[in-house]
Design a protein around this motif. Sequence first.
Motif: not given
Length: 148
Positions: A13-40
């Motif tokens: 369960x710990x491994x699952x939670x850690x992997x899930x959190x890492x993926x969530x952070x990666x997806x959030x960073x990608x979404x933020x960068x994509x949003x900024x690029x799309x605006x310009x």
Amino acid sequence: MSTHMESSTKRGRSVLYIVSMILLVVFAVVALLTFRQARETQQSLAKADQLIATIDAAGGTAPSREQIARVLGDDGGAVCANPNDALSRATFLSQLTNGATGPGNRPVIANAKIALGELAIIKVYCPDKLAEFQQFIDGLKTYHTGGA
């Protein structure tokens, strides 16, 4: 009714939670960068250039091209969302005050140049709403300074 017994281990369960959190952070960073690029986009930069030319022609000082493109995008952002709505007009009028806070805040007869920035944005980004907003501005009691 029967319940299913949990068969995963604490380590699993710990491994699952850690992997899930890492993926969530990666997806959030990608979404933020994509949003900024799309605006310009190229269109937003072209409209920013047009707005800068309009402000310069009126004798004002415009922000940088990138700042305008980030804030207004290619559709005018919040300014063009509904400039003729009562709340938008009230927000605009709240900026035409003496600058005091609290009970000392009073409306003033503002310089006619105050509205030029907002009119320029509406002219460039949402010209279909310009006529009605221009009527609103023309109905305000303003003063004109000497010169331009």
